[in-house]
Design an enzyme around this catalytic site. Structure first.
Site, PDB file in Angstrom:
ATOM      1  N   ARG A 188       0.846  -1.195   0.000  1.00  0.00           N
ATOM      2  CA  ARG A 188       0.000   0.000   0.000  1.00  0.00           C
ATOM      3  C   ARG A 188       0.881   1.244   0.000  1.00  0.00           C
ATOM      4  O   ARG A 188       1.950   1.253   0.620  1.00  0.00           O
ATOM      5  CB  ARG A 188      -0.907   0.023   1.250  1.00  0.00           C
ATOM      6  CG  ARG A 188      -2.031  -0.987   1.212  1.00  0.00           C
ATOM      7  CD  ARG A 188      -3.113  -0.631   0.195  1.00  0.00           C
ATOM      8  NE  ARG A 188      -4.201  -1.595   0.172  1.00  0.00           N
ATOM      9  CZ  ARG A 188      -4.334  -2.588  -0.712  1.00  0.00           C
ATOM     10  NH1 ARG A 188      -3.431  -2.748  -1.675  1.00  0.00           N
ATOM     11  NH2 ARG A 188      -5.367  -3.411  -0.658  1.00  0.00           N
ATOM     12  N   HIS A 236      -0.801   0.592  -9.884  1.00  0.00           N
ATOM     13  CA  HIS A 236      -1.525  -0.304  -8.965  1.00  0.00           C
ATOM     14  C   HIS A 236      -2.133  -1.497  -9.727  1.00  0.00           C
ATOM     15  O   HIS A 236      -3.361  -1.671  -9.735  1.00  0.00           O
ATOM     16  CB  HIS A 236      -2.605   0.453  -8.186  1.00  0.00           C
ATOM     17  CG  HIS A 236      -3.014  -0.274  -6.925  1.00  0.00           C
ATOM     18  ND1 HIS A 236      -3.408   0.360  -5.784  1.00  0.00           N
ATOM     19  CD2 HIS A 236      -3.084  -1.594  -6.634  1.00  0.00           C
ATOM     20  CE1 HIS A 236      -3.715  -0.517  -4.847  1.00  0.00           C
ATOM     21  NE2 HIS A 236      -3.527  -1.731  -5.339  1.00  0.00           N
TER      22      HIS A 236
HETATM   23  N1  LIG Z   1      -0.765  -3.857  -5.198  1.00  0.00           N
HETATM   24  C1  LIG Z   1      -1.700  -4.778  -5.373  1.00  0.00           C
HETATM   25  O1  LIG Z   1      -2.235  -4.912  -6.473  1.00  0.00           O
HETATM   26  C2  LIG Z   1      -2.057  -5.704  -4.227  1.00  0.00           C
HETATM   27  C3  LIG Z   1      -2.823  -6.845  -4.499  1.00  0.00           C
HETATM   28  C4  LIG Z   1      -3.115  -7.711  -3.455  1.00  0.00           C
HETATM   29  C5  LIG Z   1      -2.668  -7.423  -2.167  1.00  0.00           C
HETATM   30  N2  LIG Z   1      -1.942  -6.298  -1.939  1.00  0.00           N
HETATM   31  C6  LIG Z   1      -1.460  -5.979  -0.574  1.00  0.00           C
HETATM   32  O2  LIG Z   1      -0.713  -7.084  -0.076  1.00  0.00           O
HETATM   33  C7  LIG Z   1      -1.019  -7.209   1.315  1.00  0.00           C
HETATM   34  C8  LIG Z   1      -0.651  -8.591   1.807  1.00  0.00           C
HETATM   35  O3  LIG Z   1      -1.589  -9.547   1.349  1.00  0.00           O
HETATM   36  P1  LIG Z   1      -1.663 -11.024   1.974  1.00  0.00           P
HETATM   37  O4  LIG Z   1      -2.883 -11.675   1.422  1.00  0.00           O
HETATM   38  O5  LIG Z   1      -0.352 -11.714   1.805  1.00  0.00           O
HETATM   39  O6  LIG Z   1      -1.866 -10.671   3.517  1.00  0.00           O
HETATM   40  P2  LIG Z   1      -1.906 -11.664   4.777  1.00  0.00           P
HETATM   41  O7  LIG Z   1      -2.119 -13.062   4.315  1.00  0.00           O
HETATM   42  O8  LIG Z   1      -2.859 -11.059   5.741  1.00  0.00           O
HETATM   43  O9  LIG Z   1      -0.420 -11.601   5.374  1.00  0.00           O
HETATM   44  C9  LIG Z   1       0.077 -10.486   6.026  1.00  0.00           C
HETATM   45  C10 LIG Z   1       1.498 -10.775   6.516  1.00  0.00           C
HETATM   46  O10 LIG Z   1       2.047  -9.580   7.077  1.00  0.00           O
HETATM   47  C11 LIG Z   1       2.526  -9.861   8.391  1.00  0.00           C
HETATM   48  N3  LIG Z   1       2.375  -8.695   9.264  1.00  0.00           N
HETATM   49  C12 LIG Z   1       1.240  -8.010   9.578  1.00  0.00           C
HETATM   50  N4  LIG Z   1       1.509  -7.027  10.449  1.00  0.00           N
HETATM   51  C13 LIG Z   1       2.843  -7.086  10.701  1.00  0.00           C
HETATM   52  C14 LIG Z   1       3.724  -6.345  11.527  1.00  0.00           C
HETATM   53  N5  LIG Z   1       3.279  -5.333  12.294  1.00  0.00           N
HETATM   54  N6  LIG Z   1       5.016  -6.703  11.552  1.00  0.00           N
HETATM   55  C15 LIG Z   1       5.481  -7.745  10.810  1.00  0.00           C
HETATM   56  N7  LIG Z   1       4.698  -8.479   9.998  1.00  0.00           N
HETATM   57  C16 LIG Z   1       3.398  -8.164   9.943  1.00  0.00           C
HETATM   58  C17 LIG Z   1       1.673 -11.016   8.871  1.00  0.00           C
HETATM   59  O11 LIG Z   1       2.347 -11.665   9.956  1.00  0.00           O
HETATM   60  P3  LIG Z   1       1.712 -12.994  10.659  1.00  0.00           P
HETATM   61  O12 LIG Z   1       1.814 -14.075   9.598  1.00  0.00           O
HETATM   62  O13 LIG Z   1       2.603 -13.251  11.793  1.00  0.00           O
HETATM   63  O14 LIG Z   1       0.294 -12.654  10.996  1.00  0.00           O
HETATM   64  C18 LIG Z   1       1.533 -11.859   7.599  1.00  0.00           C
HETATM   65  O15 LIG Z   1       2.674 -12.674   7.439  1.00  0.00           O
HETATM   66  C19 LIG Z   1      -2.507  -6.861   1.380  1.00  0.00           C
HETATM   67  O16 LIG Z   1      -2.892  -6.469   2.662  1.00  0.00           O
HETATM   68  C20 LIG Z   1      -2.614  -5.723   0.388  1.00  0.00           C
HETATM   69  O17 LIG Z   1      -2.367  -4.511   1.061  1.00  0.00           O
HETATM   70  C21 LIG Z   1      -1.612  -5.435  -2.940  1.00  0.00           C
END
Ligand SMILES: NC(=O)c1ccc[n+]([C@@H]2O[C@H](COP(=O)([O-])OP(=O)(O)OC[C@H]3O[C@@H](n4cnc5c(N)ncnc54)[C@H](OP(=O)(O)O)[C@@H]3O)[C@@H](O)[C@H]2O)c1
Length: 273
Positions: A188, A236
């Protein structure tokens, strides 16, 4: 007869969900839910679900792979040299001597980490709780952020946007990376302090940045990123939800909601992701 309904949403107008008294469930069209949690009037009693989809993870990997290879094979340097009609091969490097650091080892981060490791890159990953992933050096929590960064040549941000991760990509973090590291932000725009990145690039602390997300989208025409020679930017598009791919899980969740079952991919609103 009153019917209870789910809502599928992407960046709904703030407060609008309160106009639907029969709403039973709110479903994000994407992997992230920060656009929902930023609504100060979000009905707190409703479950919020998101998309977890192999196509999203694969598509994100394809994007991060493109960015990584751009820097690993020094296409940024060759682009510069081309503009100056300069013929100068760069010294060879090996994947095994290049560390890709992934912030966030969730659905998207873990998938990419495994793929990069299988290709032969050194891979490090950082998350909130400790993970065990074959071929990946894992780090967890704030106290392990520094050792994670110290070895990272190409940093990929795949964190969710929460109060803890907002503005995390800042001067202090850039200074903890080896000089000449590269940044890929596909999470983000609000993760990045944009002026800090420009300063780090201009000072030579960072070599380049590939950015897919921005504080303001679309990126304003006068924004310095457009013209910065060390910034590669995309609108994006790193991983866009394909409705054909996610429709089955949305239908399944609708059925579960109707039958009172446990919903798939429900997020923890308090945790923020
Ligand atoms: N640009 C784009 O087109 C696009 C598309 C899709 C997604 N995204 C972004 O990608 C993000 C990630 O997606 P996802 O599905 O992989 O999310 P997810 O499955 O919820 O995984 C989030 C990861 O971040 C870690 N995390 C959260 N807070 C943290 C902190 N304070 N310190 C260290 N690690 C932390 C979590 O740790 P734990 O495993 O320990 O909980 C988990 O490993 C989304 O939230 C979105 O913002 C962008």
């Amino acid at each position: 007869m009153k019917t209870t309904k789910p809502m599928l949403s992407w960046k709904h107008p703030e407060g609008v969900l309160n106009d639907y008294p029969n709403l039973r469930c709110i479903c994000s069209m994407g992997a992230g839910i920060d656009h929902m949690l930023s609504d100060a009037y979000l009905p707190q009693h409703l479950p919020v679900i998101r998309q977890v989809d192999p196509m999203l993870a694969q598509s994100m990997f394809e994007y991060t792979l493109t960015a990584v290879m751009h820097y690993f094979r020094e296409f940024d340097a060759y682009q510069n040299q081309q503009r100056q009609t300069q013929w100068q091969p760069q010294p060879p490097k090996s994947m095994g001597q290049t560390t890709i650091g992934i912030m966030g080892l969730g659905q998207l981060g873990q998938y990419s980490a495994e793929k990069f490791s299988n290709m032969g890159f050194k891979v490090a990953g950082w998350s909130r709780s400790k993970k065990t992933i074959e071929g990946v050096d894992t780090y967890a929590g704030e106290h392990q952020l520094e050792p994670f960064l110290a070895q990272t040549d190409i940093l990929i941000c795949l964190l969710p946007l929460t109060d803890q991760t907002r503005n995390i990509l800042n001067t202090e973090l850039f200074n903890a990376l080896p000089q000449g590291a590269c940044l890929v932000n596909v999470a983000r725009g609000e993760h990045l302090v944009e002026q800090d990145l420009i300063d780090a690039l201009n000072a030579g602390q960072l070599r380049g940045a590939c950015l897919d997300v921005f504080q303001q989208e679309p990126l304003p025409k006068q924004h310095p990123f457009w013209q910065h020679p060390q910034v590669l930017l995309t609108p994006h598009c790193s991983s866009i939800t394909d409705p054909r791919s996610v429709a089955p899980q949305i239908v399944e969740n609708y059925r579960l909601m109707k039958s009172g079952g446990v919903l798939l991919n429900q997020v923890d609103i308090k945790r923020g992701y």
